[in-house]
Design an enzyme around this catalytic site. Structure first.
Site, mmCIF file in Angstrom:
data_model
loop_
_atom_site.group_PDB
_atom_site.id
_atom_site.type_symbol
_atom_site.label_atom_id
_atom_site.label_comp_id
_atom_site.label_asym_id
_atom_site.label_seq_id
_atom_site.Cartn_x
_atom_site.Cartn_y
_atom_site.Cartn_z
ATOM 1 N N ASP A 1 0.808 -1.225 0.000
ATOM 2 C CA ASP A 1 0.000 0.000 0.000
ATOM 3 C C ASP A 1 0.845 1.280 0.000
ATOM 4 O O ASP A 1 0.312 2.382 -0.015
ATOM 5 C CB ASP A 1 -0.896 0.047 1.248
ATOM 6 N N GLY A 24 -5.031 13.896 6.916
ATOM 7 C CA GLY A 24 -5.604 14.040 5.587
ATOM 8 C C GLY A 24 -6.029 15.479 5.396
ATOM 9 O O GLY A 24 -5.637 16.345 6.185
ATOM 10 N N SER A 73 2.571 21.409 11.627
ATOM 11 C CA SER A 73 1.628 21.896 10.618
ATOM 12 C C SER A 73 1.177 23.317 10.915
ATOM 13 O O SER A 73 1.156 23.751 12.078
ATOM 14 C CB SER A 73 0.397 20.975 10.637
ATOM 15 N N ALA A 74 0.752 24.013 9.863
ATOM 16 C CA ALA A 74 0.170 25.347 10.024
ATOM 17 C C ALA A 74 -1.124 25.260 10.838
ATOM 18 O O ALA A 74 -1.605 26.280 11.344
ATOM 19 C CB ALA A 74 -0.108 25.950 8.659
ATOM 20 N N TYR A 127 -6.264 17.717 15.375
ATOM 21 C CA TYR A 127 -5.000 17.663 14.628
ATOM 22 C C TYR A 127 -4.009 18.758 15.047
ATOM 23 O O TYR A 127 -2.827 18.493 15.293
ATOM 24 C CB TYR A 127 -5.342 17.778 13.141
ATOM 25 N N ASN A 141 0.151 23.281 3.651
ATOM 26 C CA ASN A 141 -0.344 22.475 2.515
ATOM 27 C C ASN A 141 0.693 22.068 1.473
ATOM 28 O O ASN A 141 1.105 22.875 0.646
ATOM 29 C CB ASN A 141 -1.440 23.237 1.757
ATOM 30 N N GLU A 178 -7.366 13.098 0.696
ATOM 31 C CA GLU A 178 -6.671 14.016 -0.200
ATOM 32 C C GLU A 178 -6.927 15.476 0.165
ATOM 33 O O GLU A 178 -7.930 15.813 0.752
ATOM 34 C CB GLU A 178 -7.093 13.751 -1.661
ATOM 35 N N LYS A 179 -5.976 16.321 -0.229
ATOM 36 C CA LYS A 179 -6.101 17.750 0.052
ATOM 37 C C LYS A 179 -6.596 18.472 -1.194
ATOM 38 O O LYS A 179 -6.668 17.890 -2.274
ATOM 39 C CB LYS A 179 -4.754 18.295 0.495
ATOM 40 N N ARG A 189 -5.338 31.476 5.173
ATOM 41 C CA ARG A 189 -4.065 31.156 5.843
ATOM 42 C C ARG A 189 -2.921 31.292 4.835
ATOM 43 O O ARG A 189 -3.011 30.802 3.722
ATOM 44 C CB ARG A 189 -4.115 29.729 6.364
HETATM 45 P P1 NAD Z 1 0.409 10.756 4.473
HETATM 46 O O1 NAD Z 1 -0.894 10.379 5.064
HETATM 47 O O2 NAD Z 1 0.590 10.594 3.012
HETATM 48 O O3 NAD Z 1 1.595 9.985 5.217
HETATM 49 C C1 NAD Z 1 1.598 9.731 6.583
HETATM 50 C C2 NAD Z 1 1.971 8.277 6.760
HETATM 51 O O4 NAD Z 1 2.079 8.001 8.169
HETATM 52 C C3 NAD Z 1 0.927 7.310 6.205
HETATM 53 O O5 NAD Z 1 1.489 6.500 5.196
HETATM 54 C C4 NAD Z 1 0.489 6.494 7.421
HETATM 55 O O6 NAD Z 1 0.250 5.128 7.133
HETATM 56 C C5 NAD Z 1 1.668 6.665 8.353
HETATM 57 N N1 NAD Z 1 1.294 6.430 9.731
HETATM 58 C C6 NAD Z 1 0.223 6.925 10.405
HETATM 59 N N2 NAD Z 1 0.185 6.452 11.652
HETATM 60 C C7 NAD Z 1 1.260 5.638 11.789
HETATM 61 C C8 NAD Z 1 1.737 4.818 12.837
HETATM 62 N N3 NAD Z 1 1.090 4.720 14.000
HETATM 63 N N4 NAD Z 1 2.851 4.095 12.620
HETATM 64 C C9 NAD Z 1 3.508 4.143 11.435
HETATM 65 N N5 NAD Z 1 3.085 4.894 10.401
HETATM 66 C C10 NAD Z 1 1.974 5.622 10.575
HETATM 67 O O7 NAD Z 1 0.663 12.273 4.918
HETATM 68 P P2 NAD Z 1 1.769 13.301 4.423
HETATM 69 O O8 NAD Z 1 1.079 14.335 3.640
HETATM 70 O O9 NAD Z 1 2.908 12.586 3.834
HETATM 71 O O10 NAD Z 1 2.183 13.945 5.819
HETATM 72 C C11 NAD Z 1 3.424 13.649 6.465
HETATM 73 C C12 NAD Z 1 3.545 14.499 7.720
HETATM 74 O O11 NAD Z 1 3.468 15.883 7.374
HETATM 75 C C13 NAD Z 1 2.450 14.264 8.751
HETATM 76 O O12 NAD Z 1 2.990 14.389 10.033
HETATM 77 C C14 NAD Z 1 1.490 15.409 8.500
HETATM 78 O O13 NAD Z 1 0.731 15.727 9.650
HETATM 79 C C15 NAD Z 1 2.465 16.526 8.131
HETATM 80 N N6 NAD Z 1 1.821 17.594 7.338
HETATM 81 C C16 NAD Z 1 1.442 17.359 6.064
HETATM 82 C C17 NAD Z 1 0.844 18.378 5.334
HETATM 83 C C18 NAD Z 1 0.404 18.183 3.904
HETATM 84 O O14 NAD Z 1 -0.091 19.132 3.287
HETATM 85 N N7 NAD Z 1 0.560 17.019 3.314
HETATM 86 C C19 NAD Z 1 0.633 19.644 5.922
HETATM 87 C C20 NAD Z 1 1.021 19.828 7.235
HETATM 88 C C21 NAD Z 1 1.645 18.807 7.939
#
Ligand code: NAD
Length: 364
Positions: free
Chosen positions: A68, A107, A146-147, A177, A206, A219-220, A316
């Site tokens: 996955d 998400g 995160s923001a 969150y 984001n 998805e965002k 934001r």
């Molecule tokens: P994503 O959902 O694609 O990736 C996060 C991954 O963490 C997932 O594959 C999930 O399976 C894994 N995960 C969750 N719980 C877990 C656990 N208990 N053990 C092991 N793995 C676990 O999200 P992303 O967009 O890649 O985000 C990565 C980081 O960046 C996160 O901390 C998110 O909060 C932060 N973030 C992302 C954004 C954005 O716009 N994408 C914005 C602000 C902050």
């Protein structure tokens, strides 16, 4: 903290002593880099980034089963483990030189407004990971904040003020969150202040790009809107549903800027335990995003606004004064260029999936 002044001073002193010059990286291409959340969007891209830079020992960890994962970089050790369990954190941190924690249950607004308990429970990951990293003697520890950690009271106007780092306090973070992120930031700060483990904290605004989530509910906005435009074109139903009024404003950072920024932040001594914005300062409304996706897709759609759908804060943006000052750099991929790449990638994924082809990236 009354009466605790001497202790605080001692901690500060210890932290100051541990800070070297302003920027340093003892490059150890064979030092073990651990990336958590590596089966997801940003973690997967970060693994590939380090691999492409010539780092030869990388351990990628995610709770999802390997099939996955969005990307798997050949040559990298991939571990499927739930990091809300302490023992798993201890195991994956063994021998680590640097640790990048990007694992979180998260998400887009549709997910974080509905599943606050899941979001809050990610606190277990960072809590166990910081302790395991410290016990393993890791050199540096990065946390993806995160923001959403910012005070929501400051984000009620679509003519968004750009948020600067000090705007997180007084605290009124996004329910669920955002509070998890704010608390976990503090955990990282105290592991430096009290225990001397170098921690680095970026507040992402984001992030979007290829190999991100583009359907399924997590998805965002950029990916969701590209998918909706592609779907409308493919099905001939030339309409699009937009969450809220479409006047909400945001800035969006391209994934390549994000991984480069993580690397720069984690190797800047001045930023040890200092939260910093990592985001684009190019602000646009959701309506403008839809227009751009339509332009890339070569189509015009009838817009329907769902005012009851999750839409998050009104506006934001990222204030990049601090990152420019300290790193002399900021994320700068123009949104049009990044969205065009993202749109084309989602279009291909969409077609591959309809044709029953695999959509995982596991080749070089
Ligand atoms: P994503 O959902 O694609 O990736 C996060 C991954 O963490 C997932 O594959 C999930 O399976 C894994 N995960 C969750 N719980 C877990 C656990 N208990 N053990 C092991 N793995 C676990 O999200 P992303 O967009 O890649 O985000 C990565 C980081 O960046 C996160 O901390 C998110 O909060 C932060 N973030 C992302 C954004 C954005 O716009 N994408 C914005 C602000 C902050």
């Amino acid at each position: 903290m009354a009466g605790d002044g001497g202790k605080q001073e001692a901690r500060k002193d210890m932290a100051t002593k541990k800070q070297g010059g302003s920027s340093s990286r003892t490059i150890r291409k064979d030092g073990l880099i651990v990336v958590t959340g590596a089966g997801g969007f940003i973690g997967g891209a970060l693994v590939r980034y380090f691999w492409d830079k010539g780092f030869t020992r990388i351990r990628a960890v995610d709770k999802k089963p390997l099939y996955d994962w969005y990307q798997r970089t050949p040559g990298v050790e991939c571990v499927s483990a739930d990091l809300s369990e302490r023992e798993n954190c201890t195991r994956v941190c063994q021998d680590a030189w640097e640790i990048y924690n990007l694992a979180a249950d998260m998400g887009g607004m549709g997910f974080i407004e509905r599943f606050r308990v899941e979001c809050l429970r990610s606190v277990l990951v960072n809590t166990h990971m910081t302790e395991a990293a410290w016990r393993a003697g890791a050199e540096r520890y990065f946390f993806s904040s995160s923001a959403c950690a910012y005070n929501t009271e400051l984000q009620k106007d679509p003519k968004a003020i750009a948020l600067k780092e000090s705007d997180a306090y007084p605290a009124m973070a996004e329910r669920g969150y955002g509070w998890e992120k704010l608390f976990s930031e503090m955990v990282c700060q105290e592991y430096w202040a009290e225990r001397g483990m170098k921690t680095y904290i970026a507040r992402f605004h984001n992030v979007y790009g290829p190999w991100g989530t583009w359907d399924g509910g997590r998805e965002k906005a950029p990916a969701a809107i590209c998918r909706k435009v592609i779907e409308a074109k493919e099905t001939g139903k030339l309409a699009i549903e937009i969450w809220g009024t479409g006047e909400q404003t945001r800035s969006f950072m391209f994934i390549e800027d994000c991984v480069k920024g993580i690397d720069m932040i984690t190797h800047c001594e001045e930023l040890t335990a200092v939260p910093i914005n990592l985001g684009s300062s190019e602000l646009l409304s959701i309506n403008a995003l839809v227009s751009l996706a339509e332009e890339i897709g070569g189509v015009r759609l009838k817009r329907r606004y769902d005012l009851g759908a999750p839409q998050g804060v009104a506006g934001r943006n990222s204030d990049n004064t601090f990152i420019k000052k300290v790193l002399g750099w900021e994320p700068s991929t123009p949104f049009r260029a990044g969205l065009t790449k993202t749109y084309r990638w989602i279009e291909q994924q969409y077609k591959d999936r309809r044709a029953g082809r695999r959509t995982v990236r596991d080749t070089v």
